[in-house]
Design an enzyme around this catalytic site. Structure first.
Site, short mmCIF file in Angstrom:
data_model
loop_
_atom_site.label_atom_id
_atom_site.label_comp_id
_atom_site.label_asym_id
_atom_site.label_seq_id
_atom_site.Cartn_x
_atom_site.Cartn_y
_atom_site.Cartn_z
CD1 TRP A 80 -49.39 -19.72 -23.68
CD2 TRP A 80 -49.66 -17.56 -23.20
NE1 TRP A 80 -50.72 -19.51 -23.43
CE2 TRP A 80 -50.92 -18.20 -23.14
CE3 TRP A 80 -49.58 -16.19 -22.94
CZ2 TRP A 80 -52.09 -17.51 -22.82
CZ3 TRP A 80 -50.76 -15.51 -22.62
CH2 TRP A 80 -51.98 -16.16 -22.56
CG ASP B 182 -44.52 -19.08 -19.05
OD1 ASP B 182 -44.99 -19.67 -18.06
OD2 ASP B 182 -45.22 -18.41 -19.84
CE LYS C 35 -52.33 -21.69 -17.60
NZ LYS C 35 -53.32 -21.36 -18.63
#
Length: 420
Positions: free
Chosen positions: A159, A231, A255
């Site tokens: 990511w 992030d 999540k």
């Protein structure tokens, strides 16, 4: 017969006692279809109602998916009870105008609870956006720097790498360290990082979902005017965080704090208002901040669900207590892996192992398919590793109960005994 409001005096009463859900079902009910099996028992206190009992443990699986992921059982049940008629409004949250007073109260309460959880100062804006964290890969450079500005990216997984590649379209990013050559198993020492003295920001992915690498501390930009950007999608609200160390935090909700469709951005207000000229209106943080996340129709129901999760986390005692629970769950699972004498292996350095995402492989890779098949029979699902790396991955977010981890560990030990 007319449908009865969930908020009417004779509406179904939902209670929870240990692992059993108790429904007081009146003669007049909302027309619906359900697969739940109900049976009647007598109760002297409710002679005019039919009492039915449903065991959640018989209907629910332990869902180890990386996202969308398992949600707190009590949050789901509350959402269920409010679905048809929210607080006597005569409509569902899904039907509300985002500009009406009812939804405004929902989004304002969600923000208040999030600020309380993370102790977010008033000089930070909280935004509830759409497009997932991936959209922020472009929004961050578009809002925080000019086209030629230098920025730093510390890449500890897929990511972070994707965020860097997207930033190349809008500024001059540099990867100051990457763990790719080692297959992303560690976080570097911050002392040796070659940070740009003029870097507008330093970007990290606080927890790499795929590889299971988590920052336990955070680097500081070399530029005194630069900011740290993170992030935090897969460890958001899993532990206390000092927000003031960051200029900007962003996180997909799916999540730890809600369903898919919501992305939360926490940004220092002095960073607003400098978006590049090419920035699409929907990616301009100042526009969303000025409009309290209501510039256009937001993901209303997702925000409502996030608010319920925030409320639940506060009731648990806040993020300090949540972190203790997460440490206990992760400790049990990692210990089982480490004590398996190599039958199971986790490649991540112990000092930076994620509390949220636990990747592991089997010594005999040919057993992986059977492992997954047998686990599913035991109502443990979504344990397959990301398609890019293979193996197994158990995502044990806030809402994964201790019982789920204990059941997985017991299964792993039994599977090893059969196949070692």
């Amino acid at each position: 017969m007319a449908a009865t409001s969930l908020n009417a005096p004779n509406a179904p009463l939902l209670q929870k006692t240990h692992q059993t859900h108790v429904f007081l079902k009146p003669i007049s009910t909302i027309p619906c279809q359900t697969s739940a099996k109900r049976f009647s028992i007598s109760c002297s206190a409710t002679t005019q109602d039919r009492l039915s009992v449903q065991s959640q443990s018989q209907d629910r699986v332990f869902n180890f998916a990386a996202g969308p992921a398992t949600l707190p059982e009590n949050v789901l049940l509350k959402a269920q009870s409010e679905l048809y008629n929210w607080h006597g409004s005569g409509m569902s949250v899904m039907e509300m105008s985002h500009r009406g007073k009812d939804f405004r109260s929902i989004i304002e309460k969600a923000e208040t609870h999030l600020r309380s959880l993370l102790n977010i100062p008033e000089n930070y804006a909280v935004l509830f956006l759409q497009g997932g964290a991936t959209t922020q890969f472009a929004a961050v450079p578009l809002n925080l720097c000019a086209p030629g500005d230098s920025v730093d990216y510390l890449v500890t997984g897929s990511w972070g790498d994707k965020a860097f590649k997207e930033a190349k379209k809008y500024c001059n990013p540099k990867v100051i360290w990457s763990g790719k050559s080692e297959n992303y198993v560690r976080v570097p020492s911050f002392d040796g990082l070659e940070l740009n003295p003029n870097g507008k920001y330093l970007h990290i992915c606080a927890n790499e979902t795929i590889y299971g690498v988590e920052f336990k501390d955070y680097p500081v930009p070399r530029n005194p005017n630069g900011v740290l950007v993170a992030d935090m999608s897969s460890n958001f609200c899993s532990k206390p965080v000092d927000v003031t160390k960051f200029g900007l935090i962003y996180a997909g909700a799916q999540k730890n704090v809600g369903p898919s469709g919501v992305c939360i951005v926490i940004v220092r207000k002095d960073l607003l208002g400098n978006a590049q000229e090419i920035t699409p209106v929907m990616l301009d943080y100042k526009i969303h901040a000025d409009n309290n996340s209501l510039y256009n129709t937001p993901p209303c129901y997702g925000i409502y669900m996030c608010g319920l999760v925030f409320e639940d986390l506060l009731k648990q005692g806040g993020l300090e207590e949540v972190e203790k629970k997460n440490q206990k769950k992760a400790g049990i699972l990692y210990n089982a892996i480490d004590e398996s004498k190599g039958f199971y292996r986790c490649p991540v350095e112990k000092s930076v192992r994620s509390l949220m995402n636990v990747p592991f492989t089997l010594e005999k890779s040919e057993l992986e398919a059977e492992f997954l098949k047998e686990a599913e029979k035991e109502k443990m699902v979504q344990l397959k590793g990301h398609r890019s790396v293979g193996g197994m991955r158990a995502s044990i977010y806030n809402a994964m109960p201790l019982a789920g981890v204990e059941k997985l560990v017991a299964f792993m030990k039994d599977f090893q005994a059969k196949h070692a």
